[in-house]
Write an enzyme that holds these catalytic residues in place. Structure first.
Site, PDB file in Angstrom:
ATOM      1  N   HIS A 191      52.008  71.111  61.108  1.00  0.00           N
ATOM      2  CA  HIS A 191      50.557  70.907  61.210  1.00  0.00           C
ATOM      3  C   HIS A 191      49.970  71.574  62.452  1.00  0.00           C
ATOM      4  CE1 HIS A 191      51.532  67.267  63.751  1.00  0.00           C
ATOM      5  NE2 HIS A 191      50.441  67.637  64.361  1.00  0.00           N
ATOM      6  N   ASP A 231      56.954  68.461  57.890  1.00  0.00           N
ATOM      7  CA  ASP A 231      56.141  68.826  59.057  1.00  0.00           C
ATOM      8  C   ASP A 231      56.962  69.555  60.128  1.00  0.00           C
ATOM      9  OD1 ASP A 231      53.814  69.076  60.442  1.00  0.00           O
ATOM     10  OD2 ASP A 231      53.747  67.023  61.180  1.00  0.00           O
ATOM     11  N   SER A 302      52.688  66.790  69.521  1.00  0.00           N
ATOM     12  CA  SER A 302      53.245  67.209  68.237  1.00  0.00           C
ATOM     13  C   SER A 302      54.210  68.378  68.379  1.00  0.00           C
ATOM     14  CB  SER A 302      52.124  67.631  67.287  1.00  0.00           C
ATOM     15  OG  SER A 302      51.395  66.527  66.862  1.00  0.00           O
TER      16      SER A 302
END
Length: 542
Positions: A191, A231, A302
């Site tokens: 992402h 992801d 992230s």
């Protein structure tokens, strides 16, 4: 960092706010394809013709269908063609295609043809050779936990200028990453770089990294491969690598173990936080579980690693819930290790699919396999004659006791592969060959589109139904409710009559709303209107 809304993790009620009527919601899907009778000469000859037509474009599927047909001469001819294509992939250094074709040959009973290309051990070495993170030399343990920061990077995705209300703003995404190979290979989240690889993005976009030692210099990087389901993304840069992380193992990680997360929350580079493993089996992915941690995580973390006290990567941070501090999630390192050879191959990671739905089969508290509760018409399972109620006990030569074990095995594979399957039917052991096709983006929607309402409601809502009116095609009687399903939790039971209203989906076909009228037995047979909601993807589809 992507933040998961609490409603998406736990509740389905937010779905009501954003429904879009599906163009097919007013119709009933057609009847499912009947099981083919290959003893009929016309059916047999038609299938032979189809196999020859697909041989050049999809030789592995042609081989599998020839095996299902039971035509040994045709199967051998297809196998020889697969061998030649596999050998060509070896010559072209196309390792993923060569490896999957080789294994499909061996599984189908043509090990002699496979060995003519190379020995099985050499093929495995050929496949894993040079894969970053797997073929990488183990690095020594560093003296202090803070020393591991040098192996991390800040990932910058520059998307140019975004105009909002007449003003231009810098459009960028900031995440974290870490080196797994001295050649400059980096792991981050999908992402983080999603806008770069999205087919919808036709504008400007570049990926850069900032080293922990020099946060002022932006160094170009490129996307090698990515996995939107788990992801994950593999990047490559030409920068000199100060340290490469060693990858751990899920068997080394337990609830309560101390861990450390490294990343760039809110763009603040070189941030290290600590905490413990809170849980290891949270069902947030459609093909597996994730790890829950309580280390402080914020936007920008992230793609950063969380490591154990030995400095080994045990997971990749990917999400948290905004409203609740200390409730954060990470991708198990085992998923990364399974992904790496495929990500290294390049492009989007595709997932296998055999067109079925099911749950762990249990006897008391003991699990003994995966019960198939539904399969799609025309799916690999349908073609080999498997039935609802069969219990898969082995796949690809590996024991299957639970749904999780089944998903672990499937993650090792890509579509267009043949694997062996063993299963129980009424206590009798059986075996077959299964062809792995490509998993739909939203399996539940594909099932609804390709089957009758009464059959599709088994995987979608956990209710079996039979038509109960010759004049109203939307009126049914429930014949069985699967324990723990949406229907069970909504209070439905056997013999409840239901009439289905206009079915609706959200724009992305990820969720489904079905209005029903019923006389629910548990509610004293009072006339009721009920809206059932469900996600169109889950770990129970495989």
């Amino acid at each position: 960092m992507m933040k998961l809304a609490l409603g998406k993790v736990i509740l389905l009620s937010l779905f009501l706010a954003g429904l879009a009527a599906c163009s097919s919601s007013g119709k009933l899907p057609e009847a499912p394809m009947a099981e083919l009778d290959y003893t009929d000469k016309d059916v047999h000859d038609a299938e032979v013709k189809r196999i020859y037509e697909m041989l050049e474009k999809n030789p592995v599927q042609a081989l599998w269908r020839a095996k299902v047909l039971g035509d040994e001469n045709l199967s051998r001819e297809c196998a020889e063609y697969v061998r030649d294509v596999c050998a060509a992939h070896v010559e072209q250094d196309d390792r993923l295609e060569a490896y999957t074709m080789y294994n499909s040959l061996a599984t189908s009973g043509y090990g002699d043809l496979a060995k003519g290309i190379m020995d099985a051990q050499k093929m495995r070495a050929f496949y894993f050779e040079d894969v970053p993170g797997i073929a990488t030399k183990v690095q020594p343990r560093l003296e202090r936990i803070s020393d591991y920061i040098q192996g991390t990077v800040t990932v910058w995705v520059d998307l140019g200028i975004k105009v909002k209300r007449g003003m231009g703003y810098a459009d960028r995404v900031i995440g974290s990453g870490f080196f797994i190979d001295p050649r400059g290979y980096i792991i981050t989240n999908h992402h983080v770089i999603e806008e770069i690889v999205s087919p919808k993005n036709s504008g400007y976009g570049k990926v850069f990294i900032k080293m922990a030692q020099d946060s002022d210099q932006r160094i170009p990087a490129r996307v090698i491969g990515y996995d939107s389901v788990h992801d994950l993304a593999l990047l490559k840069t030409e920068a000199e690598v100060p340290y490469t992380f060693n990858l751990g193992s899920s068997s080394e990680l337990h609830v309560g173990d101390k861990i450390y997360a490294i990343g760039s929350p809110l763009g603040l580079e070189r941030t290290l936080t600590s905490g413990v493993v809170s849980a290891t089996d949270r069902k947030l992915f459609s093909t597996g579980s994730v790890i829950q941690i309580d280390a402080a995580i914020n936007s920008g973390n992230s793609g950063g690693p969380f490591i154990d006290e030995g400095g080994r990567v045990q997971g990749i941070v990917f999400a948290g819930i905004l409203q609740y501090s200390g409730l954060n999630f990470a991708i198990p390192v085992e998923y990364l290790k399974q992904d790496l050879p495929i990500l290294f191959h390049g492009g989007k990671r595709r997932f296998p699919w055999i067109g079925a739905y099911g749950k762990t089969a249990r006897a008391g508290y003991a699990s003994y396999g995966l019960e198939v509760q539904y399969f799609m018409p025309g799916s690999p399972m349908a073609r080999v004659g498997m039935r609802a109620g069969d219990v898969i006990t082995s796949l690809d030569g590996k024991k299957v006791s639970t749904l999780e074990e089944m998903q672990d095995i499937l993650r090792d594979h890509v579509p267009d592969t043949i694997i062996g399957c063993e299963y129980l039917r009424d206590g009798e052991k059986k075996n077959c060959l299964l062809y792995l096709s490509q998993r739909p983006e939203n399996p539940g929607y594909a099932i609804y589109q390709g089957d009758t309402i009464q059959r599709s409601f088994v995987p979608l809502f956990g209710m079996e139904m039979t038509p109960s009116s010759s004049t109203n095609s939307r009126t049914f009687t429930i014949t069985r409710v699967i324990p723990g399903s949406v229907a069970d939790e909504s209070g439905f039971s056997e013999n409840d009559p239901v009439t289905i209203g206009r079915i609706q989906f959200d724009d992305e076909k990820t969720m489904m709303l079905v209005p029903l009228t019923t006389k629910n037995r548990r509610k004293g047979y009072l006339d009721m209107s009920v809206a059932l909601q469900t996600y169109l993807d889950s770990p129970y589809y495989f």
